[in-house]
Design a protein around this motif. Structure first.
Motif, mmCIF file in Angstrom:
data_model
loop_
_atom_site.group_PDB
_atom_site.id
_atom_site.type_symbol
_atom_site.label_atom_id
_atom_site.label_comp_id
_atom_site.label_asym_id
_atom_site.label_seq_id
_atom_site.Cartn_x
_atom_site.Cartn_y
_atom_site.Cartn_z
ATOM 1 N N GLN A 30 0.814 -1.232 0.000
ATOM 2 C CA GLN A 30 0.000 0.000 0.000
ATOM 3 C C GLN A 30 0.833 1.261 0.000
ATOM 4 O O GLN A 30 0.440 2.285 0.552
ATOM 5 N N ARG A 31 2.032 1.176 -0.593
ATOM 6 C CA ARG A 31 2.815 2.390 -0.733
ATOM 7 C C ARG A 31 2.571 3.060 -2.070
ATOM 8 O O ARG A 31 2.952 4.195 -2.280
ATOM 9 N N LEU A 32 1.938 2.314 -2.975
ATOM 10 C CA LEU A 32 1.646 2.842 -4.306
ATOM 11 C C LEU A 32 0.164 2.653 -4.575
ATOM 12 O O LEU A 32 -0.374 1.562 -4.368
ATOM 13 N N ARG A 33 -0.492 3.728 -5.004
ATOM 14 C CA ARG A 33 -1.917 3.608 -5.321
ATOM 15 C C ARG A 33 -2.082 3.009 -6.701
ATOM 16 O O ARG A 33 -1.274 3.251 -7.597
ATOM 17 N N GLU A 34 -3.169 2.254 -6.859
ATOM 18 C CA GLU A 34 -3.394 1.549 -8.125
ATOM 19 C C GLU A 34 -3.356 2.499 -9.317
ATOM 20 O O GLU A 34 -2.791 2.185 -10.355
ATOM 21 N N LYS A 35 -3.972 3.675 -9.151
ATOM 22 C CA LYS A 35 -4.120 4.535 -10.326
ATOM 23 C C LYS A 35 -2.778 4.999 -10.862
ATOM 24 O O LYS A 35 -2.651 5.291 -12.040
ATOM 25 N N ALA A 37 -0.030 3.041 -10.493
ATOM 26 C CA ALA A 37 0.677 1.828 -10.898
ATOM 27 C C ALA A 37 0.238 1.372 -12.273
ATOM 28 O O ALA A 37 1.018 0.789 -13.014
ATOM 29 N N VAL A 38 -1.008 1.682 -12.626
ATOM 30 C CA VAL A 38 -1.570 1.175 -13.878
ATOM 31 C C VAL A 38 -0.674 1.523 -15.062
ATOM 32 O O VAL A 38 -0.315 0.659 -15.870
ATOM 33 N N VAL A 39 -0.257 2.782 -15.139
ATOM 34 C CA VAL A 39 0.506 3.221 -16.299
ATOM 35 C C VAL A 39 1.828 2.457 -16.395
ATOM 36 O O VAL A 39 2.255 2.065 -17.475
ATOM 37 N N TRP A 40 2.447 2.171 -15.241
ATOM 38 C CA TRP A 40 3.711 1.440 -15.265
ATOM 39 C C TRP A 40 3.508 -0.007 -15.680
ATOM 40 O O TRP A 40 4.284 -0.555 -16.457
ATOM 41 N N VAL A 41 2.476 -0.606 -15.161
ATOM 42 C CA VAL A 41 2.198 -2.004 -15.505
ATOM 43 C C VAL A 41 1.951 -2.120 -17.007
ATOM 44 O O VAL A 41 2.473 -3.014 -17.683
ATOM 45 N N VAL A 42 1.157 -1.176 -17.551
ATOM 46 C CA VAL A 42 0.856 -1.210 -18.981
ATOM 47 C C VAL A 42 2.143 -1.074 -19.792
ATOM 48 O O VAL A 42 2.377 -1.811 -20.767
ATOM 49 N N LEU A 43 3.020 -0.146 -19.372
ATOM 50 C CA LEU A 43 4.276 0.046 -20.094
ATOM 51 C C LEU A 43 5.133 -1.219 -20.060
ATOM 52 O O LEU A 43 5.695 -1.643 -21.077
ATOM 53 N N ILE A 86 4.034 14.417 -17.067
ATOM 54 C CA ILE A 86 2.974 15.429 -17.120
ATOM 55 C C ILE A 86 1.816 15.017 -16.225
ATOM 56 O O ILE A 86 1.266 15.829 -15.478
ATOM 57 N N GLN A 87 1.506 13.720 -16.283
ATOM 58 C CA GLN A 87 0.410 13.236 -15.436
ATOM 59 C C GLN A 87 0.730 13.470 -13.962
ATOM 60 O O GLN A 87 -0.125 13.910 -13.188
ATOM 61 N N LEU A 88 1.977 13.208 -13.603
ATOM 62 C CA LEU A 88 2.365 13.419 -12.205
ATOM 63 C C LEU A 88 2.313 14.900 -11.837
ATOM 64 O O LEU A 88 1.904 15.265 -10.736
ATOM 65 N N SER A 89 2.736 15.783 -12.756
ATOM 66 C CA SER A 89 2.663 17.218 -12.484
ATOM 67 C C SER A 89 1.227 17.640 -12.242
ATOM 68 O O SER A 89 0.938 18.446 -11.346
ATOM 69 N N LEU A 90 0.331 17.089 -13.059
ATOM 70 C CA LEU A 90 -1.086 17.399 -12.872
ATOM 71 C C LEU A 90 -1.543 16.964 -11.491
ATOM 72 O O LEU A 90 -2.228 17.702 -10.785
ATOM 73 N N ALA A 91 -1.128 15.741 -11.132
ATOM 74 C CA ALA A 91 -1.550 15.225 -9.827
ATOM 75 C C ALA A 91 -1.008 16.106 -8.708
ATOM 76 O O ALA A 91 -1.726 16.426 -7.755
ATOM 77 N N VAL A 92 0.250 16.546 -8.838
ATOM 78 C CA VAL A 92 0.839 17.404 -7.801
ATOM 79 C C VAL A 92 0.100 18.726 -7.720
ATOM 80 O O VAL A 92 -0.188 19.232 -6.626
#
Lengths: 137, 287
Positions: A30-35, A37-43, A86-92
């Motif tokens: 539970q250190r990483l939220r699914e949303k 992780a999804v992008v990494w798993v897909v990559l 960019i996605q992470l910047s948006l999240a921040v």
């Protein structure tokens, strides 16, 4: 020449497996939220597919006009990473706004509590000094 | 016609590590505006700013972390909206803004503006800078004057007054970015349909802190200011969700300290023992 007998694919696949395991471990603890992780798993899965079927890269290189197929992989990887950044910047940014709102609310609530406490204390003081009105009630 | 409710005036003082200058500013505010409530928003100070403000007997809202002037001001706007103040005046804690000039600002509101900017006059101690910084100011003034439809000379002044319409708009969204509290707020106001006006006031040199100077920092200022302006102008409009209030003509005049408070003229008569007759008179809800 003899070095060319070793294929690079098992190594790439091994890295992918390690990455997937690491992601799974982070998710489980539970250190990483699914949303996120999804992008990494897909990559990683996309990389696995390319590793098993390298013809895809060759074919895609012909289609897009990239002479060396591996460059295509690099470009795609860079674009994918850019997208993730960019996605992470948006999240921040969203988080910053949330924190700002919450902090403002906390400040105002604390002010309200202090004012309420002050009023209550003043009432108590007034009662202690002059018990008349409360006795009438 | 029933007597109108007194105008409730809130002075918001955003303060970040201003323990040195704040007491003087608060004392001056009390002397100049005895009828106003004062809210100090402590923007995550690491010094005794909050304690100093509390000992001055004003309301203090403490932001748990440092969030910048924009957040401090929005806290003020939210408080003003929640406690339904009619007018909000923003005064800096560094002593640059003379509280005695607040009534001058308020004349702008009575003249029909929703947002009034107190602008430094030419002979003031507080000079707007040199070189690139001055050019940036000139460009900002030019563009913002056109956006706001009125002549603005000192667009980065933080000495401002807002009526309930402006409070409503900025309680929803007050820009947090660089220069958001000054430049961008003007754009937001103008595009939100608010009437912006500038009123000349006299300002003092700040008592503490430093203005950013030097050619490098001035250039940085210029770049960032123009970027902020550009983005602010391309952003979608937000409008205040409430209609304009009918309050413009009752902003308090300049305070006369020797006069007794005429607005709290409730005679202290004892409560009648007989209950009021239950007439079905339509009454406005007070809460």
């Amino acid at each position: 020449m003899s070095l060319h007998h070793v294929s690079g694919y098992p190594f790439a696949l091994g890295v992918c497996v390690v990455l997937l395991l690491a992601l799974g471990w982070l998710l489980r603890s539970q250190r990483l939220r699914e949303k996120y992780a999804v992008v990494w798993v897909v990559l990683v899965l996309g990389l696995v597919v390319l590793g098993f079927v390298p013809q895809i890269t060759l074919w895609f290189g012909h289609v897009t006009g990239v002479t060396t197929p591996v460059n295509l992989v690099f470009i795609l990887a860079l674009l994918a990473l850019l997208g993730v950044c960019i996605q992470l910047s948006l999240a921040v940014s969203r988080l910053e706004e949330t924190v700002r709102t919450v902090a403002e609310e906390v400040a105002l609530l604390r002010l309200e509590v202090e004012q309420r406490d002050a009023i209550r204390e003043a009432e108590r003081d007034a009662r202690d000094r002059d018990p008349g009105p409360s006795a009438l009630r | 016609m029933p007597p109108r409710a007194p105008v409730r005036l809130l002075v918001v003082v955003p303060a970040w590590n201003e323990e040195a200058t704040l007491p003087g500013v608060l004392a001056e505010l009390r002397a100049a505006l005895p009828q106003a409530d004062v809210l100090v928003v402590d923007d995550g100070s690491t010094d005794a700013t909050a304690a100093v403000a509390r000992s001055a007997g004003v309301q203090v809202a403490v932001l748990p972390v440092n969030l910048g002037v924009g957040a401090a001001l929005r806290t003020g706007f939210r408080h003003a909206r929640r406690a339904s103040y009619d007018v909000l005046v923003q005064v800096d804690a560094d002593g640059q803004h003379d509280p005695a000039q607040v009534p001058v600002l308020l004349t702008g509101l009575t003249d029909g503006a929703d947002l009034v900017v107190g602008a430094r006059g030419r002979g003031d101690d507080a000079k707007p800078g040199h070189g690139p910084r001055r050019w940036a100011m000139a460009v900002l003034s030019l563009v913002l004057s056109r956006v706001a439809g009125t002549r603005l000379t000192d667009t980065t002044s933080g000495f401002r007054a807002f009526n309930a319409r402006a409070i409503e708009l900025f309680a929803q969204s007050f820009p947090a970015e660089y220069l958001g509290d000054t430049v961008e707020a003007l754009v937001v106001a103008a595009r939100g349909g608010l009437v912006v006006r500038e009123v000349p006031v006299t300002m003092r040199a700040r008592l503490g802190g430093e203005a950013s100077t030097g050619p490098w920092r001035s250039t940085v200022f210029l770049t960032r200011a123009l970027t902020a302006l550009g983005f602010a102008l391309t952003r979608p409009r937000t409008r205040p969700s409430s209609p304009p209030p009918d309050l413009l003509d009752i902003v308090p005049a300049a305070p006369q300290p020797l006069e007794t408070e005429p607005l709290t003229a409730e005679p202290l008569t004892p409560e009648p023992l007989t209950p009021e007759p239950l007439t079905p008179e339509p009454r406005k809800a007070t809460r």
